[in-house]
Design a protein around this motif. Structure first.
Motif, PDB file in Angstrom:
ATOM      1  N   ALA A  25       5.222  68.666  62.284  1.00 52.87           N
ATOM      2  CA  ALA A  25       5.738  69.155  61.002  1.00 52.87           C
ATOM      3  C   ALA A  25       7.067  69.878  61.147  1.00 52.87           C
ATOM      4  O   ALA A  25       7.904  69.834  60.241  1.00 52.87           O
ATOM      5  N   THR A  26       7.284  70.533  62.256  1.00 53.47           N
ATOM      6  CA  THR A  26       8.508  71.312  62.413  1.00 53.47           C
ATOM      7  C   THR A  26       9.724  70.441  62.731  1.00 53.47           C
ATOM      8  O   THR A  26      10.823  70.958  62.856  1.00 53.47           O
ATOM      9  N   TRP A  27       9.548  69.139  62.850  1.00 57.66           N
ATOM     10  CA  TRP A  27      10.691  68.242  63.042  1.00 57.66           C
ATOM     11  C   TRP A  27      11.499  68.106  61.755  1.00 57.66           C
ATOM     12  O   TRP A  27      12.703  67.941  61.797  1.00 57.66           O
ATOM     13  N   LEU A  34      10.533  75.359  54.306  1.00 59.99           N
ATOM     14  CA  LEU A  34       9.343  75.894  53.628  1.00 59.99           C
ATOM     15  C   LEU A  34       8.731  77.032  54.438  1.00 59.99           C
ATOM     16  O   LEU A  34       8.434  78.102  53.895  1.00 59.99           O
ATOM     17  N   ILE A  35       8.558  76.814  55.738  1.00 56.57           N
ATOM     18  CA  ILE A  35       7.967  77.851  56.602  1.00 56.57           C
ATOM     19  C   ILE A  35       8.863  79.086  56.622  1.00 56.57           C
ATOM     20  O   ILE A  35       8.374  80.220  56.530  1.00 56.57           O
ATOM     21  N   ALA A  36      10.177  78.893  56.712  1.00 55.67           N
ATOM     22  CA  ALA A  36      11.113  80.029  56.725  1.00 55.67           C
ATOM     23  C   ALA A  36      11.046  80.808  55.417  1.00 55.67           C
ATOM     24  O   ALA A  36      11.030  82.053  55.426  1.00 55.67           O
ATOM     25  N   ARG A  37      10.993  80.094  54.292  1.00 54.11           N
ATOM     26  CA  ARG A  37      10.930  80.772  52.980  1.00 54.11           C
ATOM     27  C   ARG A  37       9.647  81.570  52.841  1.00 54.11           C
ATOM     28  O   ARG A  37       9.672  82.741  52.434  1.00 54.11           O
ATOM     29  N   LEU A  38       8.520  80.958  53.186  1.00 55.68           N
ATOM     30  CA  LEU A  38       7.246  81.659  53.055  1.00 55.68           C
ATOM     31  C   LEU A  38       7.147  82.840  54.023  1.00 55.68           C
ATOM     32  O   LEU A  38       6.576  83.874  53.686  1.00 55.68           O
ATOM     33  N   THR A  39       7.730  82.705  55.210  1.00 51.42           N
ATOM     34  CA  THR A  39       7.756  83.821  56.160  1.00 51.42           C
ATOM     35  C   THR A  39       8.591  84.959  55.604  1.00 51.42           C
ATOM     36  O   THR A  39       8.187  86.132  55.653  1.00 51.42           O
ATOM     37  N   PRO A  52      -0.760  78.124  67.903  1.00 45.60           N
ATOM     38  CA  PRO A  52      -1.094  77.480  66.622  1.00 45.60           C
ATOM     39  C   PRO A  52      -0.994  75.971  66.714  1.00 45.60           C
ATOM     40  O   PRO A  52      -0.068  75.436  67.313  1.00 45.60           O
ATOM     41  N   LYS A  53      -1.972  75.290  66.109  1.00 49.70           N
ATOM     42  CA  LYS A  53      -1.993  73.829  66.119  1.00 49.70           C
ATOM     43  C   LYS A  53      -1.727  73.243  64.741  1.00 49.70           C
ATOM     44  O   LYS A  53      -1.292  72.107  64.626  1.00 49.70           O
ATOM     45  N   SER A  54      -2.028  74.018  63.693  1.00 45.59           N
ATOM     46  CA  SER A  54      -1.870  73.473  62.350  1.00 45.59           C
ATOM     47  C   SER A  54      -1.520  74.578  61.361  1.00 45.59           C
ATOM     48  O   SER A  54      -1.624  75.762  61.658  1.00 45.59           O
ATOM     49  N   ALA A  55      -1.116  74.132  60.185  1.00 42.49           N
ATOM     50  CA  ALA A  55      -0.812  75.044  59.086  1.00 42.49           C
ATOM     51  C   ALA A  55      -1.435  74.472  57.821  1.00 42.49           C
ATOM     52  O   ALA A  55      -1.425  73.258  57.612  1.00 42.49           O
TER      53      ALA A  55
END
Length: 87
Positions: A25-27, A34-39, A52-55
């Protein structure tokens, strides 16, 4: 129905929007954004102590929340499908 995603976290099956594999997913720049915004917004919850293996992206009354899990995306997807079948 609820889905156990690791540690002591249970989330409603109907609130699950997507389950991501953290290796692939991080590719995508969109997923990273999305991950940066939610963080940045403080909407990421870690449900793991190991690597971590999944989100799991959920949409609820309080908005979007991203749960980080040590369980594989395949296991979480199966649990979510079983949970939705019971509704």
């Amino acid at each position: 129905m609820y889905v156990h995603i690791g540690q002591d976290y249970m989330i409603p099956a109907r609130s699950i929007v997507a389950v991501f594999d953290m290796d692939t997913a991080t590719w995508s720049k969109h997923t990273r954004a999305l991950i940066a915004r939610l963080t940045h917004e403080g909407r990421v919850v870690s449900a793991c102590e190991d690597l971590p293996k999944s989100a799991v992206l959920c949409d609820g009354a309080l908005g979007e929340i991203l749960y980080i899990s040590q369980l594989s995306s395949a296991v979480l997807a199966r649990r979510a499908q079983k949970g939705l079948a019971g509704l």
